[in-house]
Design an enzyme around this catalytic site. Structure first.
Site, short mmCIF file in Angstrom:
data_model
loop_
_atom_site.label_atom_id
_atom_site.label_comp_id
_atom_site.label_asym_id
_atom_site.label_seq_id
_atom_site.Cartn_x
_atom_site.Cartn_y
_atom_site.Cartn_z
N THR A 119 -4.30 9.10 -4.86
CA THR A 119 -3.93 8.82 -3.48
C THR A 119 -2.51 9.35 -3.24
OG1 THR A 119 -5.24 6.84 -3.73
CG2 THR A 119 -3.90 6.99 -1.75
N ASN B 110 -5.04 -2.32 -11.95
CA ASN B 110 -6.04 -1.39 -11.43
C ASN B 110 -6.81 -0.80 -12.62
OD1 ASN B 110 -7.21 1.13 -10.70
ND2 ASN B 110 -6.03 1.10 -8.81
N ARG C 269 -15.77 8.99 -8.26
CA ARG C 269 -15.36 9.68 -9.49
C ARG C 269 -15.00 8.71 -10.61
NH1 ARG C 269 -9.64 12.16 -7.47
NH2 ARG C 269 -11.02 12.91 -5.84
N GLU D 220 -9.90 -1.45 -3.03
CA GLU D 220 -9.26 -0.34 -2.31
C GLU D 220 -10.33 0.59 -1.78
OE1 GLU D 220 -5.21 0.09 -5.00
OE2 GLU D 220 -6.66 1.72 -4.94
N HIS E 250 -9.19 3.70 -14.13
CA HIS E 250 -9.22 4.75 -15.15
C HIS E 250 -9.89 4.33 -16.44
CE1 HIS E 250 -7.51 7.41 -12.36
NE2 HIS E 250 -6.51 6.58 -12.12
N GLU F 115 1.14 -2.45 1.58
CA GLU F 115 1.50 -2.04 0.23
C GLU F 115 2.33 -0.77 0.34
OE1 GLU F 115 -1.36 -2.43 -2.90
OE2 GLU F 115 -0.53 -0.72 -4.00
N HIS G 144 1.79 2.41 -7.14
CA HIS G 144 1.46 3.81 -7.39
C HIS G 144 2.48 4.45 -8.32
CE1 HIS G 144 -0.35 7.73 -7.06
NE2 HIS G 144 -1.38 7.11 -6.52
N ARG H 69 -13.99 5.23 -4.62
CA ARG H 69 -13.73 6.47 -3.87
C ARG H 69 -15.04 6.99 -3.29
NH1 ARG H 69 -8.47 9.03 -4.94
NH2 ARG H 69 -9.33 10.70 -3.68
N HIS I 91 -10.67 0.91 -6.89
CA HIS I 91 -10.79 1.83 -5.75
C HIS I 91 -12.16 2.50 -5.83
CE1 HIS I 91 -8.82 5.52 -3.52
NE2 HIS I 91 -9.88 5.05 -2.90
N1 PXP Z 1 -1.95 0.96 -5.15
C1 PXP Z 1 -2.78 1.78 -4.47
C2 PXP Z 1 -3.00 1.51 -3.02
C3 PXP Z 1 -3.45 2.84 -5.10
O1 PXP Z 1 -4.27 3.64 -4.40
C4 PXP Z 1 -3.27 3.02 -6.50
C5 PXP Z 1 -4.00 4.10 -7.20
O2 PXP Z 1 -5.38 3.91 -7.06
C6 PXP Z 1 -2.41 2.14 -7.17
C7 PXP Z 1 -1.75 1.14 -6.46
C8 PXP Z 1 -2.17 2.24 -8.63
O3 PXP Z 1 -1.55 3.45 -8.95
P1 PXP Z 1 -1.41 3.88 -10.45
O4 PXP Z 1 -2.79 4.02 -11.00
O5 PXP Z 1 -0.67 5.16 -10.39
O6 PXP Z 1 -0.64 2.80 -11.17
#
Ligand code: PXP
Length: 247
Positions: free
Chosen positions: A104, A10, A52, A73, A13, A154, A197, A48, A46
């Site tokens: 999330t 992901n 952001r 996402e 960030h 998930e 997550h 949003r 994602h």
């Molecule tokens: N899976 C989903 C569905 C999420 O919303 C997120 C965060 O956007 C992640 C995985 C990844 O989480 P993290 O950034 O904490 O590793």
């Protein structure tokens, strides 16, 4: 059932850091390319509602540039559905979204919104997207996700990771036990099971060891660790721990 466990990286960030100053640096597409070299099997982003981190133009650039499948996402809103149907990413993961939350925070409440969500995901499936639903490890939510026609669930690992970080190890182990049972339960219903997550080098191994899981989606920790190790090394180390746990 020792299938390979896919790693979805992901890159949200990377966009967070870029947006802290505006401009184009660091570029999430460049991060996606490095992720591929480091052993990622997919890229997750994602979009949003408040934009952001990832922006509409990031999604466009990723769709153009990526050779890896994109897991898009999004919240279950009309605006996001239109965007997804325009790009037709490989996968769409439906997540809950509240404007004021930092991330999330919980899984989607599928059971209460079954009808609406069934109608919401149908066109996405028809367009060829693999639809995944981000939910807590809860039998009621898993059954509802199955009933609405999702192909993938998930499972939210946030609570398990938080309990680990807080040193509440008995509760963490109970949460892991629940994730273990629910991964099996979802798999037995015929769903493909993913998880994600909050995962870190310290928490990923017991999750990666669950044989029903096909994919982990990990972002914040990898981007943070990249500050110290570089992105390629940060991802490669996660891949190594996942492989070792699976073996
Ligand atoms: N899976 C989903 C569905 C999420 O919303 C997120 C965060 O956007 C992640 C995985 C990844 O989480 P993290 O950034 O904490 O590793």
């Amino acid at each position: 059932m020792a299938t390979k466990l896919r790693l979805g990286v992901n890159i949200d960030h990377v966009a967070t850091v870029r947006n802290a100053r505006g401009g184009a640096y660091p570029d999430p597409v460049r991060a996606a390319r490095i992720a591929e070299e480091a052993g990622a099997d997919g890229i997750t982003a994602h979009l949003r509602e408040d934009r952001r981190h990832i922006t509409d133009s990031d999604i466009e650039s990723l769709m153009e540039a990526l050779t890896l499948p994109l897991n898009f996402e999004m919240a279950a809103t009309e605006e996001m559905q239109t965007i997804a149907l325009r790009h037709k990413p490989h996968a769409v993961c439906i997540v809950p979204e509240k404007r004021e939350e930092r991330t999330t925070e919980g899984g989607l409440e599928v059971a209460r919104e079954e009808n609406r969500l069934a109608h919401f995901i149908a066109p996405l499936r028809d367009a060829g997207c693999r639809v995944s639903i981000f939910i807590a490890a809860d039998a009621r939510q898993i059954e509802a996700a199955h009933r609405i026609g999702a192909e993938v669930v998930e499972l939210h690992t946030g609570a398990y990771c938080d309990l680990h970080a807080e040193g509440r190890f008995d509760e963490r182990d109970a949460e892991l036990e629940q994730l273990t049972k629910m991964a099996r339960f979802a798999h037995d219903l015929g769903l493909e099971v993913h998880a994600g997550h909050g995962l870190t080098y310290d928490t990923v191994a017991p999750i990666a060891a669950l044989p029903e899981l096909m994919e982990l989606n990990i972002g914040h920790f990898l981007v943070g660790e990249a500050i110290f190790l570089g992105l390629e090394a940060s991802i490669a180390e996660m891949r190594r721990i996942m492989n070792e746990a699976r073996a």
